[in-house]
Design a protein around this motif. Structure first.
Motif, PDB file in Angstrom:
ATOM      1  N   TRP A  52       3.850 -17.421   2.130  1.00 16.17           N
ATOM      2  CA  TRP A  52       3.538 -17.588   0.595  1.00 16.17           C
ATOM      3  C   TRP A  52       4.235 -18.755  -0.164  1.00 16.17           C
ATOM      4  N   ASN A  53       3.699 -19.439  -1.017  1.00 12.50           N
ATOM      5  CA  ASN A  53       4.421 -20.230  -1.561  1.00 12.50           C
ATOM      6  C   ASN A  53       5.875 -20.031  -2.225  1.00 12.50           C
ATOM      7  N   THR A  54       5.898 -18.955  -2.672  1.00 12.64           N
ATOM      8  CA  THR A  54       7.140 -18.226  -3.433  1.00 12.64           C
ATOM      9  C   THR A  54       7.259 -16.562  -2.792  1.00 12.64           C
ATOM     10  N   ARG A  55       8.258 -16.194  -2.998  1.00 12.27           N
ATOM     11  CA  ARG A  55       8.431 -14.683  -2.887  1.00 12.27           C
ATOM     12  C   ARG A  55       7.679 -14.004  -4.092  1.00 12.27           C
ATOM     13  N   GLU A  56       7.940 -14.545  -5.184  1.00 10.79           N
ATOM     14  CA  GLU A  56       7.577 -13.959  -6.487  1.00 10.79           C
ATOM     15  C   GLU A  56       5.848 -13.909  -6.496  1.00 10.79           C
ATOM     16  N   ASP A  57       5.156 -14.842  -5.412  1.00 10.04           N
ATOM     17  CA  ASP A  57       3.975 -14.983  -5.684  1.00 10.04           C
ATOM     18  C   ASP A  57       3.546 -13.540  -4.851  1.00 10.04           C
ATOM     19  N   PHE A  58       4.105 -13.344  -3.783  1.00  7.23           N
ATOM     20  CA  PHE A  58       3.574 -12.065  -3.080  1.00  7.23           C
ATOM     21  C   PHE A  58       3.927 -10.782  -4.018  1.00  7.23           C
ATOM     22  N   GLU A  59       5.143 -10.970  -4.493  1.00  9.40           N
ATOM     23  CA  GLU A  59       5.570  -9.461  -5.353  1.00  9.40           C
ATOM     24  C   GLU A  59       4.571  -9.434  -6.433  1.00  9.40           C
ATOM     25  N   ARG A  60       4.205 -10.574  -7.189  1.00  4.88           N
ATOM     26  CA  ARG A  60       2.743 -10.476  -8.106  1.00  4.88           C
ATOM     27  C   ARG A  60       1.757  -9.921  -7.670  1.00  4.88           C
ATOM     28  N   PHE A  61       1.388 -10.314  -6.397  1.00  4.80           N
ATOM     29  CA  PHE A  61       0.134  -9.937  -5.814  1.00  4.80           C
ATOM     30  C   PHE A  61       0.274  -8.304  -5.428  1.00  4.80           C
ATOM     31  N   PHE A  62       1.140  -8.004  -4.918  1.00  3.20           N
ATOM     32  CA  PHE A  62       1.454  -6.553  -4.648  1.00  3.20           C
ATOM     33  C   PHE A  62       1.463  -5.684  -5.828  1.00  3.20           C
ATOM     34  N   THR A  63       2.119  -5.979  -6.862  1.00  2.00           N
ATOM     35  CA  THR A  63       2.149  -5.372  -8.150  1.00  2.00           C
ATOM     36  C   THR A  63       0.919  -5.334  -8.954  1.00  2.00           C
ATOM     37  N   ASP A  64       0.236  -6.639  -8.817  1.00  3.75           N
ATOM     38  CA  ASP A  64      -1.122  -6.490  -9.623  1.00  3.75           C
ATOM     39  C   ASP A  64      -2.180  -6.107  -9.107  1.00  3.75           C
ATOM     40  N   ARG A  65      -2.433  -6.345  -7.648  1.00  5.35           N
ATOM     41  CA  ARG A  65      -3.621  -5.925  -6.796  1.00  5.35           C
ATOM     42  C   ARG A  65      -3.326  -4.951  -5.606  1.00  5.35           C
ATOM     43  N   LEU A  66      -2.463  -5.241  -4.712  1.00  4.21           N
ATOM     44  CA  LEU A  66      -2.365  -4.635  -3.327  1.00  4.21           C
ATOM     45  C   LEU A  66      -2.007  -3.442  -3.571  1.00  4.21           C
ATOM     46  N   GLY A  67      -0.960  -2.883  -4.425  1.00  2.00           N
ATOM     47  CA  GLY A  67      -0.224  -1.604  -4.595  1.00  2.00           C
ATOM     48  C   GLY A  67      -1.433  -0.441  -5.023  1.00  2.00           C
ATOM     49  N   SER A  68      -2.347  -0.964  -5.734  1.00  2.00           N
ATOM     50  CA  SER A  68      -3.253   0.140  -6.233  1.00  2.00           C
ATOM     51  C   SER A  68      -4.368   0.294  -5.174  1.00  2.00           C
ATOM     52  N   ALA A  69      -4.805  -0.706  -4.535  1.00  2.00           N
ATOM     53  CA  ALA A  69      -5.798  -0.610  -3.550  1.00  2.00           C
ATOM     54  C   ALA A  69      -5.311   0.194  -2.314  1.00  2.00           C
ATOM     55  N   LEU A  70      -3.928  -0.008  -2.081  1.00  2.00           N
ATOM     56  CA  LEU A  70      -3.542   0.846  -0.997  1.00  2.00           C
ATOM     57  C   LEU A  70      -3.616   2.122  -1.529  1.00  2.00           C
ATOM     58  N   LYS A  71      -3.198   2.497  -2.435  1.00  2.00           N
ATOM     59  CA  LYS A  71      -3.465   3.963  -2.916  1.00  2.00           C
ATOM     60  C   LYS A  71      -4.532   4.514  -2.768  1.00  2.00           C
ATOM     61  N   GLU A  72      -5.668   3.719  -3.296  1.00  2.00           N
ATOM     62  CA  GLU A  72      -7.113   4.260  -3.240  1.00  2.00           C
ATOM     63  C   GLU A  72      -7.451   4.438  -1.915  1.00  2.00           C
ATOM     64  N   ALA A  73      -6.897   3.687  -0.958  1.00  2.00           N
ATOM     65  CA  ALA A  73      -7.455   3.699   0.398  1.00  2.00           C
ATOM     66  C   ALA A  73      -6.446   4.926   1.304  1.00  2.00           C
ATOM     67  N   GLY A  74      -5.681   5.646   0.574  1.00  2.00           N
ATOM     68  CA  GLY A  74      -4.959   6.762   1.073  1.00  2.00           C
ATOM     69  C   GLY A  74      -3.710   6.350   1.682  1.00  2.00           C
ATOM     70  N   VAL A  75      -3.152   5.252   1.454  1.00  2.00           N
ATOM     71  CA  VAL A  75      -1.869   4.766   2.079  1.00  2.00           C
ATOM     72  C   VAL A  75      -0.734   5.484   1.259  1.00  2.00           C
ATOM     73  N   THR A  76       0.141   6.198   1.818  1.00  2.00           N
ATOM     74  CA  THR A  76       1.276   6.495   1.126  1.00  2.00           C
ATOM     75  C   THR A  76       2.597   5.869   1.725  1.00  2.00           C
ATOM     76  N   GLY A  77       3.615   5.960   0.997  1.00  2.00           N
ATOM     77  CA  GLY A  77       4.875   5.277   1.256  1.00  2.00           C
ATOM     78  C   GLY A  77       4.898   3.574   1.025  1.00  2.00           C
ATOM     79  N   LYS A  78       6.160   3.411   1.123  1.00  2.00           N
ATOM     80  CA  LYS A  78       6.171   1.716   0.521  1.00  2.00           C
ATOM     81  C   LYS A  78       6.430   0.990   2.049  1.00  2.00           C
ATOM     82  N   PRO A  79       5.876  -0.010   2.394  1.00  2.00           N
ATOM     83  CA  PRO A  79       5.729  -0.735   3.542  1.00  2.00           C
ATOM     84  C   PRO A  79       7.240  -1.272   3.387  1.00  2.00           C
ATOM     85  N   GLU A  80       7.995  -1.500   4.663  1.00  2.00           N
ATOM     86  CA  GLU A  80       9.184  -2.475   4.780  1.00  2.00           C
ATOM     87  C   GLU A  80       8.570  -3.686   4.769  1.00  2.00           C
TER      88      GLU A  80
END
Length: 99
Positions: A52-80
């Motif tokens: 990633w260009n910056t850590r903040e870019d990944f964290e924004r992606f996780f917060t804005d897009r990836l986190g909710s998609a993981l929940k919809e797919a039935g993924v539980t827990g937070k990745p390491e």
């Protein structure tokens, strides 16, 4: 500063990964700051290495897009996850796209 993000998500299945990838279409709608994504399964866990260009870019992606998609797919827990500064990036000539 560019970073290497390493992620391990125990219990995530290939089917869940593909469901998230298909739903998000991140290969067509590239997240801001994403440079490289590699994923594999080993030992009952999803493993990902990203650049990633910056850590903040990944964290924004996780917060804005990836986190909710993981929940919809039935993924539980937070990745390491861990982040390291990128020293060098090399892409072999002729390498592009997915797969």
């Amino acid at each position: 500063m560019a970073v290497v993000m390493s992620l391990r998500a125990p219990g995530v299945t290939p089917e869940q990964y593909e469901a998230v990838r298909t739903a998000m279409r991140w290969e067509e709608h590239l997240p801001e700051g994403a440079v490289l994504h590699v994923a594999w399964f080993e030992g009952g866990a999803l493993h990902v290495t990203d650049v990633w260009n910056t850590r903040e870019d990944f964290e924004r992606f996780f917060t804005d897009r990836l986190g909710s998609a993981l929940k919809e797919a039935g993924v539980t827990g937070k990745p390491e996850t861990s982040f390291s500064p990128l020293q060098r990036r090399f892409v072999a000539p002729g390498v592009s796209g997915s797969d």
